[in-house]
Scaffold this motif. Sequence first.
Motif, PDB file in Angstrom:
ATOM      1  N   LEU A  94      15.320 -28.579   4.122  1.00  0.00           N
ATOM      2  CA  LEU A  94      15.624 -30.013   4.169  1.00  0.00           C
ATOM      3  C   LEU A  94      17.096 -30.217   4.513  1.00  0.00           C
ATOM      4  CD1 LEU A  94      13.741 -30.910   0.860  1.00  0.00           C
ATOM      5  CD2 LEU A  94      12.914 -31.308   3.197  1.00  0.00           C
ATOM      6  N   LEU A  95      17.388 -31.309   5.211  1.00  0.00           N
ATOM      7  CA  LEU A  95      18.781 -31.608   5.531  1.00  0.00           C
ATOM      8  C   LEU A  95      19.456 -32.299   4.346  1.00  0.00           C
ATOM      9  CD1 LEU A  95      18.503 -32.835   9.239  1.00  0.00           C
ATOM     10  CD2 LEU A  95      19.176 -30.576   8.385  1.00  0.00           C
ATOM     11  N   PRO A  96      20.716 -31.977   4.104  1.00  0.00           N
ATOM     12  CA  PRO A  96      21.401 -32.599   2.968  1.00  0.00           C
ATOM     13  C   PRO A  96      21.451 -34.133   3.073  1.00  0.00           C
ATOM     14  CG  PRO A  96      22.946 -31.357   4.357  1.00  0.00           C
ATOM     15  CD  PRO A  96      21.567 -31.001   4.801  1.00  0.00           C
ATOM     16  N   SER A  97      21.542 -34.657   4.289  1.00  0.00           N
ATOM     17  CA  SER A  97      21.580 -36.119   4.437  1.00  0.00           C
ATOM     18  C   SER A  97      20.299 -36.756   3.911  1.00  0.00           C
ATOM     19  CB  SER A  97      21.797 -36.515   5.903  1.00  0.00           C
ATOM     20  OG  SER A  97      20.736 -36.030   6.712  1.00  0.00           O
ATOM     21  N   ALA A  98      19.151 -36.112   4.135  1.00  0.00           N
ATOM     22  CA  ALA A  98      17.874 -36.678   3.692  1.00  0.00           C
ATOM     23  C   ALA A  98      17.777 -36.691   2.171  1.00  0.00           C
ATOM     24  CB  ALA A  98      16.715 -35.874   4.275  1.00  0.00           C
ATOM     25  N   ILE A  99      18.358 -35.678   1.529  1.00  0.00           N
ATOM     26  CA  ILE A  99      18.259 -35.592   0.065  1.00  0.00           C
ATOM     27  C   ILE A  99      19.189 -36.576  -0.620  1.00  0.00           C
ATOM     28  CG2 ILE A  99      18.581 -34.048  -1.931  1.00  0.00           C
ATOM     29  CD1 ILE A  99      17.951 -31.682  -0.068  1.00  0.00           C
ATOM     30  N   THR A 100      20.359 -36.833  -0.024  1.00  0.00           N
ATOM     31  CA  THR A 100      21.431 -37.507  -0.773  1.00  0.00           C
ATOM     32  C   THR A 100      21.819 -38.883  -0.248  1.00  0.00           C
ATOM     33  OG1 THR A 100      23.246 -36.544   0.538  1.00  0.00           O
ATOM     34  CG2 THR A 100      22.386 -35.213  -1.294  1.00  0.00           C
ATOM     35  N   LEU A 120      21.498  -9.738  -4.396  1.00  0.00           N
ATOM     36  CA  LEU A 120      21.653  -8.548  -3.538  1.00  0.00           C
ATOM     37  C   LEU A 120      22.083  -8.887  -2.118  1.00  0.00           C
ATOM     38  CD1 LEU A 120      18.535  -6.524  -4.740  1.00  0.00           C
ATOM     39  CD2 LEU A 120      20.924  -6.275  -5.467  1.00  0.00           C
ATOM     40  N   ILE A 121      21.863 -10.136  -1.699  1.00  0.00           N
ATOM     41  CA  ILE A 121      22.273 -10.566  -0.356  1.00  0.00           C
ATOM     42  C   ILE A 121      23.396 -11.583  -0.529  1.00  0.00           C
ATOM     43  CG2 ILE A 121      21.525 -11.636   1.792  1.00  0.00           C
ATOM     44  CD1 ILE A 121      19.504  -9.653   1.632  1.00  0.00           C
ATOM     45  N   PRO A 122      24.576 -11.285  -0.017  1.00  0.00           N
ATOM     46  CA  PRO A 122      25.738 -12.132  -0.354  1.00  0.00           C
ATOM     47  C   PRO A 122      25.806 -13.494   0.350  1.00  0.00           C
ATOM     48  CG  PRO A 122      26.415 -10.189   0.934  1.00  0.00           C
ATOM     49  CD  PRO A 122      24.954 -10.024   0.647  1.00  0.00           C
ATOM     50  N   LEU A 123      25.151 -13.648   1.480  1.00  0.00           N
ATOM     51  CA  LEU A 123      25.373 -14.862   2.262  1.00  0.00           C
ATOM     52  C   LEU A 123      24.955 -16.155   1.550  1.00  0.00           C
ATOM     53  CD1 LEU A 123      26.262 -15.559   5.271  1.00  0.00           C
ATOM     54  CD2 LEU A 123      23.876 -16.279   5.484  1.00  0.00           C
ATOM     55  N   VAL A 124      25.808 -17.172   1.641  1.00  0.00           N
ATOM     56  CA  VAL A 124      25.460 -18.538   1.221  1.00  0.00           C
ATOM     57  C   VAL A 124      25.906 -19.485   2.330  1.00  0.00           C
ATOM     58  CG1 VAL A 124      25.776 -20.358  -0.495  1.00  0.00           C
ATOM     59  CG2 VAL A 124      25.737 -17.966  -1.217  1.00  0.00           C
ATOM     60  N   GLU A 125      24.965 -20.248   2.900  1.00  0.00           N
ATOM     61  CA  GLU A 125      25.320 -21.227   3.937  1.00  0.00           C
ATOM     62  C   GLU A 125      25.701 -22.546   3.274  1.00  0.00           C
ATOM     63  OE1 GLU A 125      22.810 -20.838   7.788  1.00  0.00           O
ATOM     64  OE2 GLU A 125      21.386 -20.521   6.150  1.00  0.00           O
ATOM     65  N   LEU A 126      26.877 -23.028   3.584  1.00  0.00           N
ATOM     66  CA  LEU A 126      27.332 -24.318   3.052  1.00  0.00           C
ATOM     67  C   LEU A 126      27.144 -25.378   4.131  1.00  0.00           C
ATOM     68  CD1 LEU A 126      30.599 -23.098   1.313  1.00  0.00           C
ATOM     69  CD2 LEU A 126      28.335 -23.465   0.282  1.00  0.00           C
ATOM     70  N   VAL A 127      26.260 -26.345   3.848  1.00  0.00           N
ATOM     71  CA  VAL A 127      25.899 -27.335   4.856  1.00  0.00           C
ATOM     72  C   VAL A 127      26.227 -28.731   4.347  1.00  0.00           C
ATOM     73  CG1 VAL A 127      24.090 -28.086   6.440  1.00  0.00           C
ATOM     74  CG2 VAL A 127      23.928 -25.815   5.363  1.00  0.00           C
ATOM     75  N   PRO A 128      27.230 -29.370   4.938  1.00  0.00           N
ATOM     76  CA  PRO A 128      27.579 -30.721   4.506  1.00  0.00           C
ATOM     77  C   PRO A 128      26.686 -31.758   5.195  1.00  0.00           C
ATOM     78  CG  PRO A 128      29.064 -30.045   6.254  1.00  0.00           C
ATOM     79  CD  PRO A 128      28.107 -28.879   6.014  1.00  0.00           C
TER      80      PRO A 128
END
Lengths: 284, 284
Positions: A94-100, A120-128
Amino acid sequence: MRLWDPAAGAAAEAHDYIAAMLPDLAQHGLLGDMSPESTLEAITIADSLEEAVADADYIQENAPEQLDVKQRLFSDLDRLAPQDAVLASSTSALLPSAITEGLTGRARCIVAHPVNPPHLIPLVELVPSPWTAPETVARAESLMAEIGQTPVRVEREIDGFLLNRLQTAVLDEAFRLVDGGYASVEAVDACMSDGLAPRWSFMGPFETIDLNAPGGVRDYVTRYQGMFMRLADTMRYSADWTGAVLDTVEAGRRARVPEKDLRARQMWRDRKLMAHAAFRHGQN
Amino acid sequence: MRLWDPAAGAAAEAHDYIAAMLPDLAQHGLLGDMSPESTLEAITIADSLEEAVADADYIQENAPEQLDVKQRLFSDLDRLAPQDAVLASSTSALLPSAITEGLTGRARCIVAHPVNPPHLIPLVELVPSPWTAPETVARAESLMAEIGQTPVRVEREIDGFLLNRLQTAVLDEAFRLVDGGYASVEAVDACMSDGLAPRWSFMGPFETIDLNAPGGVRDYVTRYQGMFMRLADTMRYSADWTGAVLDTVEAGRRARVPEKDLRARQMWRDRKLMAHAAFRHGQN
């Protein structure tokens, strides 16, 4: 850190799961200075959402991937959490705009998309979203870096973010190759695991090509773009993943791992990921 | 094993390069039962093509990627080598049919495409032309497996084979994402190295999704195909890799590794690859 889940017993189950995982993580050197005991003590269970968020700086939501569920939960969070807490969603779909969109505190909301299993998997995607405050991004980023994850910024929201778009590109070509009769399922997997991924596992695709021509990435693109464009032009369609190719893919996989052994193979995967995480950790 | 190169001194240089590499490989446990000395003794230099191939079972050609050069060389090999020797090309850019069409012994010719550096990356793509004999494929496959490489069969020749097609799919989306302003070069690389590649480095894309839904790959595709098709539909074009995006990509890379440090960074890459190869070796 406080856990909360509206389903009875779910937070306690999560706590048990973490407890079972900690000795392995410690043995692989993946708990930093913490012991399994002190780590577990730092994770408590809250009896209500109100209690869970009462004095939180940062909240990570992990509700089911249904827009109305997430919208309601974010509305509650925005009402109950301290005004300066960051509200982050784990959504991948889901897109953050739709949630908030409708929230008073929407500037402090963001997507922080982890990858399974996140320990165990380090990646975190930060999506504004378009209204996420730069400070919200910066605070999420610094928290994720502090706990040893690898935060990456998605500059503008886009369907699939970065990771699932890259995964889609690979899967689409993988299905085309099998559908066209060019390769077996196993051959495609080996091409990735024994060919492309060893380099990509510590460099990524851009650094890989940057180091593959004497003059760097410009030199590389100038030399090879003809070949790449010729190949890309043959990838403008998708095979029907649910068509006959799915029978082929499923048969290929079940020949390697029968359905009854899938659960055991998932545990094999997690042990391999833990060994890989420990190896990476030792490399840094 | 015999080396031959028409350029004066080139085979001796290759021999020196191998000699310099062997102690490191031994130290990382990558020479099997062999010592650096016995390995080096097994590699000799021939003074002529005729001498090099005189009693060979298998010949690996590594000439420049020019069709006429390879055609001439294969014609010489077909004339000079024992009638039952396999003639394999290292080409990544030419189809085996184009190189071998006119040869009497074309049934014993095949592409065996290694990945650089081949002593650290195990994959070898075996690509038959329409007239390659099944026995030729089988013999190349068993030789590659015997020396510890990972041979994969490409069932029919196709431009880019498997590896470069999968790489193109990823690079094309990587350039689109940067071109669209969705992410930095570094963010895309981190998505791969810290997100997707840890799993792909021992499983490949099909096994990854097979283990990501309770009922295996069919369950996964049924659940998520809507999302994948929606994303794939937005990937039907290529950004112009040589356009403004190349300035962005190059600036991003040069900010991390200045041009003068590229050579040192390549040595860093090869050390990382050697450590990764040793890690994988210990995992098996």
